[in-house]
Design a protein around this motif. Structure first.
Motif, PDB file in Angstrom:
ATOM      1  N   GLY A  28       0.814  -1.204   0.000  1.00 47.42           N
ATOM      2  CA  GLY A  28       0.000   0.000   0.000  1.00 47.42           C
ATOM      3  C   GLY A  28       0.850   1.256   0.000  1.00 47.42           C
ATOM      4  O   GLY A  28       0.588   2.204  -0.758  1.00 47.42           O
ATOM      5  N   PHE A  29       1.899   1.270   0.846  1.00 49.44           N
ATOM      6  CA  PHE A  29       2.795   2.424   0.868  1.00 49.44           C
ATOM      7  C   PHE A  29       3.489   2.609  -0.482  1.00 49.44           C
ATOM      8  O   PHE A  29       3.651   3.728  -0.970  1.00 49.44           O
ATOM      9  CB  PHE A  29       3.839   2.259   1.977  1.00 49.44           C
ATOM     10  CG  PHE A  29       3.327   2.637   3.342  1.00 49.44           C
ATOM     11  CD1 PHE A  29       2.704   3.863   3.563  1.00 49.44           C
ATOM     12  CD2 PHE A  29       3.462   1.764   4.399  1.00 49.44           C
ATOM     13  CE1 PHE A  29       2.223   4.204   4.828  1.00 49.44           C
ATOM     14  CE2 PHE A  29       2.981   2.093   5.664  1.00 49.44           C
ATOM     15  CZ  PHE A  29       2.362   3.310   5.873  1.00 49.44           C
ATOM     16  N   GLY A  30       3.907   1.471  -1.099  1.00 46.88           N
ATOM     17  CA  GLY A  30       4.560   1.568  -2.403  1.00 46.88           C
ATOM     18  C   GLY A  30       3.631   2.128  -3.466  1.00 46.88           C
ATOM     19  O   GLY A  30       4.040   2.954  -4.293  1.00 46.88           O
ATOM     20  N   ALA A  31       2.361   1.663  -3.450  1.00 50.03           N
ATOM     21  CA  ALA A  31       1.398   2.174  -4.425  1.00 50.03           C
ATOM     22  C   ALA A  31       1.148   3.665  -4.232  1.00 50.03           C
ATOM     23  O   ALA A  31       1.093   4.438  -5.197  1.00 50.03           O
ATOM     24  CB  ALA A  31       0.093   1.393  -4.314  1.00 50.03           C
ATOM     25  N   LEU A  32       1.013   4.078  -2.982  1.00 46.41           N
ATOM     26  CA  LEU A  32       0.801   5.507  -2.707  1.00 46.41           C
ATOM     27  C   LEU A  32       1.994   6.336  -3.151  1.00 46.41           C
ATOM     28  O   LEU A  32       1.840   7.422  -3.726  1.00 46.41           O
ATOM     29  CB  LEU A  32       0.522   5.711  -1.217  1.00 46.41           C
ATOM     30  CG  LEU A  32      -0.837   5.196  -0.705  1.00 46.41           C
ATOM     31  CD1 LEU A  32      -0.933   5.355   0.800  1.00 46.41           C
ATOM     32  CD2 LEU A  32      -1.984   5.948  -1.384  1.00 46.41           C
ATOM     33  N   ALA A  33       3.206   5.815  -2.873  1.00 47.03           N
ATOM     34  CA  ALA A  33       4.401   6.543  -3.287  1.00 47.03           C
ATOM     35  C   ALA A  33       4.483   6.643  -4.805  1.00 47.03           C
ATOM     36  O   ALA A  33       4.851   7.690  -5.360  1.00 47.03           O
ATOM     37  CB  ALA A  33       5.646   5.849  -2.728  1.00 47.03           C
ATOM     38  N   GLY A  34       4.125   5.541  -5.514  1.00 50.29           N
ATOM     39  CA  GLY A  34       4.134   5.583  -6.969  1.00 50.29           C
ATOM     40  C   GLY A  34       3.140   6.591  -7.516  1.00 50.29           C
ATOM     41  O   GLY A  34       3.448   7.351  -8.442  1.00 50.29           O
ATOM     42  N   LEU A  35       1.925   6.590  -6.949  1.00 53.68           N
ATOM     43  CA  LEU A  35       0.924   7.553  -7.396  1.00 53.68           C
ATOM     44  C   LEU A  35       1.361   8.986  -7.141  1.00 53.68           C
ATOM     45  O   LEU A  35       1.154   9.878  -7.972  1.00 53.68           O
ATOM     46  CB  LEU A  35      -0.405   7.268  -6.694  1.00 53.68           C
ATOM     47  CG  LEU A  35      -1.135   5.984  -7.118  1.00 53.68           C
ATOM     48  CD1 LEU A  35      -2.353   5.750  -6.239  1.00 53.68           C
ATOM     49  CD2 LEU A  35      -1.549   6.069  -8.582  1.00 53.68           C
ATOM     50  N   ALA A  36       1.982   9.192  -5.980  1.00 50.55           N
ATOM     51  CA  ALA A  36       2.463  10.537  -5.665  1.00 50.55           C
ATOM     52  C   ALA A  36       3.544  10.979  -6.646  1.00 50.55           C
ATOM     53  O   ALA A  36       3.575  12.130  -7.095  1.00 50.55           O
ATOM     54  CB  ALA A  36       2.993  10.570  -4.226  1.00 50.55           C
ATOM     55  N   LEU A  37       4.436  10.044  -7.007  1.00 51.18           N
ATOM     56  CA  LEU A  37       5.487  10.380  -7.964  1.00 51.18           C
ATOM     57  C   LEU A  37       4.908  10.700  -9.328  1.00 51.18           C
ATOM     58  O   LEU A  37       5.320  11.667  -9.988  1.00 51.18           O
ATOM     59  CB  LEU A  37       6.474   9.220  -8.053  1.00 51.18           C
ATOM     60  CG  LEU A  37       7.645   9.397  -9.026  1.00 51.18           C
ATOM     61  CD1 LEU A  37       8.499  10.592  -8.613  1.00 51.18           C
ATOM     62  CD2 LEU A  37       8.490   8.126  -9.086  1.00 51.18           C
ATOM     63  N   ILE A  43       3.434  14.632 -13.517  1.00 46.27           N
ATOM     64  CA  ILE A  43       2.404  15.245 -14.362  1.00 46.27           C
ATOM     65  C   ILE A  43       2.255  16.731 -14.052  1.00 46.27           C
ATOM     66  O   ILE A  43       2.154  17.573 -14.961  1.00 46.27           O
ATOM     67  CB  ILE A  43       1.071  14.503 -14.184  1.00 46.27           C
ATOM     68  CG1 ILE A  43       1.175  13.074 -14.760  1.00 46.27           C
ATOM     69  CG2 ILE A  43      -0.059  15.252 -14.877  1.00 46.27           C
ATOM     70  CD1 ILE A  43      -0.046  12.228 -14.509  1.00 46.27           C
ATOM     71  N   SER A  44       2.258  17.058 -12.777  1.00 42.59           N
ATOM     72  CA  SER A  44       2.129  18.469 -12.384  1.00 42.59           C
ATOM     73  C   SER A  44       3.300  19.281 -12.916  1.00 42.59           C
ATOM     74  O   SER A  44       3.131  20.409 -13.410  1.00 42.59           O
ATOM     75  CB  SER A  44       2.049  18.569 -10.858  1.00 42.59           C
ATOM     76  OG  SER A  44       0.937  17.851 -10.367  1.00 42.59           O
ATOM     77  N   TRP A  45       4.509  18.695 -12.835  1.00 37.74           N
ATOM     78  CA  TRP A  45       5.692  19.422 -13.324  1.00 37.74           C
ATOM     79  C   TRP A  45       5.633  19.616 -14.822  1.00 37.74           C
ATOM     80  O   TRP A  45       5.975  20.668 -15.355  1.00 37.74           O
ATOM     81  CB  TRP A  45       6.948  18.651 -12.938  1.00 37.74           C
ATOM     82  CG  TRP A  45       8.215  19.389 -13.270  1.00 37.74           C
ATOM     83  CD1 TRP A  45       8.853  20.314 -12.516  1.00 37.74           C
ATOM     84  CD2 TRP A  45       8.980  19.234 -14.475  1.00 37.74           C
ATOM     85  NE1 TRP A  45       9.977  20.769 -13.156  1.00 37.74           N
ATOM     86  CE2 TRP A  45      10.077  20.121 -14.369  1.00 37.74           C
ATOM     87  CE3 TRP A  45       8.846  18.456 -15.616  1.00 37.74           C
ATOM     88  CZ2 TRP A  45      11.032  20.238 -15.364  1.00 37.74           C
ATOM     89  CZ3 TRP A  45       9.797  18.574 -16.615  1.00 37.74           C
ATOM     90  CH2 TRP A  45      10.873  19.450 -16.480  1.00 37.74           C
ATOM     91  N   LEU A  46       5.164  18.589 -15.542  1.00 35.76           N
ATOM     92  CA  LEU A  46       5.077  18.692 -16.992  1.00 35.76           C
ATOM     93  C   LEU A  46       4.017  19.699 -17.418  1.00 35.76           C
ATOM     94  O   LEU A  46       4.169  20.375 -18.442  1.00 35.76           O
ATOM     95  CB  LEU A  46       4.774  17.315 -17.600  1.00 35.76           C
ATOM     96  CG  LEU A  46       5.910  16.290 -17.547  1.00 35.76           C
ATOM     97  CD1 LEU A  46       5.434  14.943 -18.071  1.00 35.76           C
ATOM     98  CD2 LEU A  46       7.114  16.763 -18.348  1.00 35.76           C
ATOM     99  N   LEU A  47       2.912  19.781 -16.648  1.00 35.75           N
ATOM    100  CA  LEU A  47       1.890  20.765 -16.990  1.00 35.75           C
ATOM    101  C   LEU A  47       2.417  22.182 -16.857  1.00 35.75           C
ATOM    102  O   LEU A  47       2.048  23.074 -17.628  1.00 35.75           O
ATOM    103  CB  LEU A  47       0.667  20.562 -16.092  1.00 35.75           C
ATOM    104  CG  LEU A  47      -0.155  19.287 -16.356  1.00 35.75           C
ATOM    105  CD1 LEU A  47      -1.262  19.141 -15.329  1.00 35.75           C
ATOM    106  CD2 LEU A  47      -0.732  19.312 -17.772  1.00 35.75           C
ATOM    107  N   VAL A  48       3.290  22.382 -15.893  1.00 37.55           N
ATOM    108  CA  VAL A  48       3.882  23.715 -15.722  1.00 37.55           C
ATOM    109  C   VAL A  48       4.997  23.942 -16.744  1.00 37.55           C
ATOM    110  O   VAL A  48       5.117  24.989 -17.357  1.00 37.55           O
ATOM    111  CB  VAL A  48       4.415  23.879 -14.276  1.00 37.55           C
ATOM    112  CG1 VAL A  48       5.139  25.212 -14.121  1.00 37.55           C
ATOM    113  CG2 VAL A  48       3.268  23.784 -13.279  1.00 37.55           C
ATOM    114  N   ASN A  49       5.832  22.901 -16.938  1.00 35.91           N
ATOM    115  CA  ASN A  49       6.968  23.014 -17.863  1.00 35.91           C
ATOM    116  C   ASN A  49       6.636  22.241 -19.145  1.00 35.91           C
ATOM    117  O   ASN A  49       7.244  21.212 -19.440  1.00 35.91           O
ATOM    118  CB  ASN A  49       8.222  22.461 -17.198  1.00 35.91           C
ATOM    119  CG  ASN A  49       8.556  23.164 -15.894  1.00 35.91           C
ATOM    120  OD1 ASN A  49       9.155  24.226 -15.886  1.00 35.91           O
ATOM    121  ND2 ASN A  49       8.157  22.566 -14.784  1.00 35.91           N
TER     122      ASN A  49
END
Length: 243
Positions: free
Chosen positions: A43-52, A57-63
């Motif tokens: 569960g922690f690994g899945a959450l970390a992957g989703l967060a990454l 995606i957020s960085w690419l939307l800005v850049n």
């Protein structure tokens, strides 16, 4: 004297039966804890992957310019790969068209390499699907190919390290490939090729069985790049109708 009563016997406490289920329950609980720990880590690994992924995606939307750069690099890499692939194909065709073998080269080959050499000669002459299949369970066929006129070839290769000084190819070799070439592989042309010689009984049998033989002299002419093999053999059948 008055009879004395015997002292009362002490009652020993009855032994309680061992609780057999306790160790099993402990084992089950330990396994359950291990499963819970694994699920928690997943569960922690899945959450970390989703967060990454969300952060990227957020960085690419800005850049957004980074997407343009990545697309350009991918296009450039694909173009280079396609160019190199086509260039390699061109080099392979040139090598095939200029392929030449001398009899000393063929004599020095291992019998398996001799089969690959025959395959390469068929490729040189335009049989684009020529392939070596010789080995265990080959049913007498070493090379399969389809010539430019659509005729299916089944070739058995008989290599002699001593050339025509070695033992002659005999009729059992012809009978073996004849019994399977047409039934299993749908052959139009059944060929036995050798860098040696055939016994005197092979030619009449090959005529009866509608087979073709390429001895050392025919092989030398073919391998030296003079003409395609089907122009050197007599009685080559025309292509089937509908091909």
């Amino acid at each position: 004297m008055a009879n004395r009563r015997p002292p009362p016997r002490r009652r020993t406490a009855a032994r309680r039966p061992a609780r057999r289920g306790a160790p099993a329950r402990r084992r089950r609980s330990r396994r359950q804890r291990q499963r819970d720990t694994q699920l928690l880590l997943l569960g922690f690994g899945a959450l970390a992957g989703l967060a990454l992924v969300w952060a990227v995606i957020s960085w690419l939307l800005v850049n957004w310019w980074a997407l343009v750069v990545l697309a350009a690099l991918a296009t450039l890499g694909g173009t280079v790969w396609v160019h190199r692939y086509r260039q390699q194909q061109t080099w392979d065709r040139v090598r095939q068209q200029t392929l030449r073998y001398g009899l000393p080269q063929l004599d020095a080959l291992h019998h398996r390499d001799f089969e690959y050499a025959i395959r390469d000669l068929m490729l040189r002459d335009g049989c684009t699907d020529a392939r070596q299949i010789g080995g265990a369970g080959d049913n007498g066929a070493d090379v399969l190919a389809t010539d430019p006129l659509g005729r299916a070839w089944v070739i058995q290769c008989k290599h002699r390290r001593d050339g025509d000084r070695g033992s002659a190819v005999g009729t059992p070799d012809l009978q073996r490939v004849n019994g399977t070439a047409r039934q299993l592989y749908g052959a139009d042309i059944v060929l036995v090729v050798t860098n040696g010689r055939f016994s005197t009984r092979c030619r009449p049998l090959a005529t009866q069985l509608h087979m073709h033989l390429a001895d050392r002299r025919t092989l030398a002419t073919w391998a030296s790049g003079g003409r395609p093999l089907w122009e050197l053999l007599p009685r080559i059948p025309p292509p089937r109708k509908g091909r």
